[in-house]
Design an enzyme around this catalytic site. Structure first.
Site, PDB file in Angstrom:
ATOM      1  N   HIS A 131       0.826  -1.210   0.000  1.00 11.54           N
ATOM      2  CA  HIS A 131       0.000   0.000   0.000  1.00 11.54           C
ATOM      3  C   HIS A 131       0.861   1.260   0.000  1.00 11.54           C
ATOM      4  CE1 HIS A 131      -3.447  -2.587   0.751  1.00 11.54           C
ATOM      5  NE2 HIS A 131      -2.746  -3.157   1.716  1.00 11.54           N
ATOM      6  N   ARG A 168      -8.240 -14.311 -33.354  1.00 11.44           N
ATOM      7  CA  ARG A 168      -6.788 -14.538 -33.458  1.00 11.44           C
ATOM      8  C   ARG A 168      -6.009 -13.234 -33.249  1.00 11.44           C
ATOM      9  NH1 ARG A 168      -8.816 -18.494 -37.101  1.00 11.44           N
ATOM     10  NH2 ARG A 168      -7.837 -20.548 -36.751  1.00 11.44           N
ATOM     11  N   SER A 227      17.255  17.910 -17.676  1.00 11.02           N
ATOM     12  CA  SER A 227      16.417  19.099 -17.645  1.00 11.02           C
ATOM     13  C   SER A 227      17.100  20.234 -18.391  1.00 11.02           C
ATOM     14  CB  SER A 227      16.143  19.515 -16.194  1.00 11.02           C
ATOM     15  OG  SER A 227      15.527  20.790 -16.137  1.00 11.02           O
TER      16      SER A 227
END
Length: 455
Positions: free
Chosen positions: A155, A234, A278
């Site tokens: 979780h 198929r 970046s």
């Protein structure tokens, strides 16, 4: 001029590979049409259905290098038919009027469906090769790190210790099942179509069954038991299995992206010299390859749904459903080719942060071992009582900001049941890995015994 991601010179590497693009190119598609027409003519000649000279002339000219693809495309747009202009281009090159015998019996869908199967069969071998490469990389990771402790999460939060080899072995086992799925569908999917306009083979004459067997043998395909023009299971099955593989690869890629978060830092995709993360933040090292895999995975899953929609056919043939396949099936094949290539690259060069994995085991201040402490304590006070005591101590420690060990020692029930040394021993995460290393070894033996990891 390219107008889509698969041919865009700037970003096409994020969606497929040159190898797969070549198989689904216009030129190769037309060549597969011609391969069917040549095989049909040659086998019709063998059975005395058309003159041998005609078959030889058709086969000699049924080559995409002999025709102008752009002219064929322009004529397709003019007459609104996907095949006839390509047939006319060959017919016009045949001498002695022998071009009259091209396409002697089949309908357009016979040709296009069989050609698509030939394309899939060719790219299928690339998929199997790259799946094997991914499997070999995962096997190496599993073996190398079968005892490398790391945090197991449920979780989204820390749960209990596992090993990275155990995680990699789960991925390996899943890829092994995917490989098996791909091999199992081959006999069902790799069949051709030669049934005529409504599936009865009326246009092929009395020798139709023998002719079909010979044509498909020449093409290296199986023979379908009956027309599959109105039965699209198929192709739907093939793309569905590609969707499952895409789900596996997307899951692995997403896990790497998550574990590459700065706050976790346990896995990193390969970083090549010159790679830029970046345009404004020079320090960035982004998991861009894995992100591309996740994006493709999502797209293929939508194509699976589309292919299932294309199974709804009206009567003996249905162009609206058929045309839907023309989009979803090649797209899926292109994307899975790119995903497999990218994940093979990532997993073969995956940077495993062993040190970071060990550090993260201590990030909760010992609370990661609550289950182990509970079972140690249960030997003295009973399991249910131990659960309540450890829960009480855990909530106290989390709320007051003290370590798990301190919170436990502050609890009189714990102090009465366990010595400080017993409690300290129960807090070593590297000693609570269960059977993880042995499980990894078993998975490796089984996967290697299946033979799919062989070089």
């Amino acid at each position: 001029m390219p107008s889509g991601v698969f041919d865009d010179a700037l970003i096409k590497h994020l969606f497929s590979t040159d190898e797969v693009r070549a198989i689904f190119s216009d030129r190769n598609r037309v060549q597969k049409w011609y391969d069917f027409e040549a095989a049909l003519a040659l086998e019709q000649a063998e059975l005395g259905i058309i003159p041998r000279e005609a078959a030889q002339e058709i086969a000699r000219n049924a080559n995409v290098e002999n025709v102008d693809i752009e002219s064929i495309a322009a004529e397709i747009r003019r007459i609104k038919h996907p095949l006839v202009p390509a047939l006319k281009a060959v017919e016009q090159r045949c001498k002695g009027g022998y071009g009259e015998y091209i396409h002697f019996g089949p309908t357009t869908q016979d040709v296009l469906d069989t050609a698509t199967v030939l394309q899939i069969r060719d790219t299928h071998q690339i998929y199997l090769r790259d799946m094997k490469g991914i499997g070999q990389a995962l096997a190496k990771l599993a073996e190398t790190h079968k005892a490398t402790p790391m945090v197991g999460r449920s979780h989204g939060v820390q749960a209990l210790p596992i090993t990275f080899g155990h995680k990699a072995a789960i991925w390996l086992s899943e890829m092994g099942r995917n490989y098996q799925r791909m091999r199992e569908l081959e006999k069902r999917v790799f069949v051709g179509g030669m049934v005529g306009a409504v599936g009865t083979q009326a246009s092929f004459g009395p020798k139709a069954p023998e002719l079909e067997r010979r044509v498909m043998k020449r093409l290296g395909l199986g023979v379908a038991d009956i027309s599959w023009q109105p039965a699209r299971d198929r192709f739907a099955e093939y793309v569905s299995v590609l969707g499952i593989i895409a789900g596996t690869l997307g899951k692995i890629a997403n896990e790497i992206v998550t574990l590459e978060h700065t706050e976790i830092g346990e896995l990193y995709e390969p970083f090549s010299e010159g790679k830029v993360g970046s345009s404004t933040m020079p320090h960035k090292r982004n998991p861009s390859t894995c992100e591309a895999v996740v994006a493709n995975s999502r797209a293929i899953r939508y194509n699976v749904s589309f292919m299932l929609e294309c199974m709804v056919i009206e009567h003996e043939r249905d162009g609206s459903a058929w045309r839907g396949e023309w989009k979803a099936l090649p797209e899926s094949c292109l994307m899975i080719g790119g995903m497999l290539a990218m994940m093979k690259y990532v997993l073969q060069g995956l940077d495993v942060g062993v040190g970071e994995m060990r550090e993260n085991l201590d990030r909760l201040g010992g609370f990661l071992l609550s289950e182990r402490v509970m079972f140690v304590l249960s030997d003295k006070v009973g399991k249910q009582t131990a659960h309540d005591v450890v829960y009480e101590a855990s909530m106290h420690g989390i709320e007051t900001g003290v370590t798990f060990e301190r919170a436990l020692m502050d609890n009189k029930k714990v102090r009465d049941a366990l010595t400080a040394d017993e409690l300290r021993a129960a807090h070593d995460p590297t000693q609570y890995l269960g059977h993880a290393p042995a499980i990894v070894e078993r998975v490796l033996r089984e996967q290697r015994a299946n033979g799919w990891l062989d070089a």
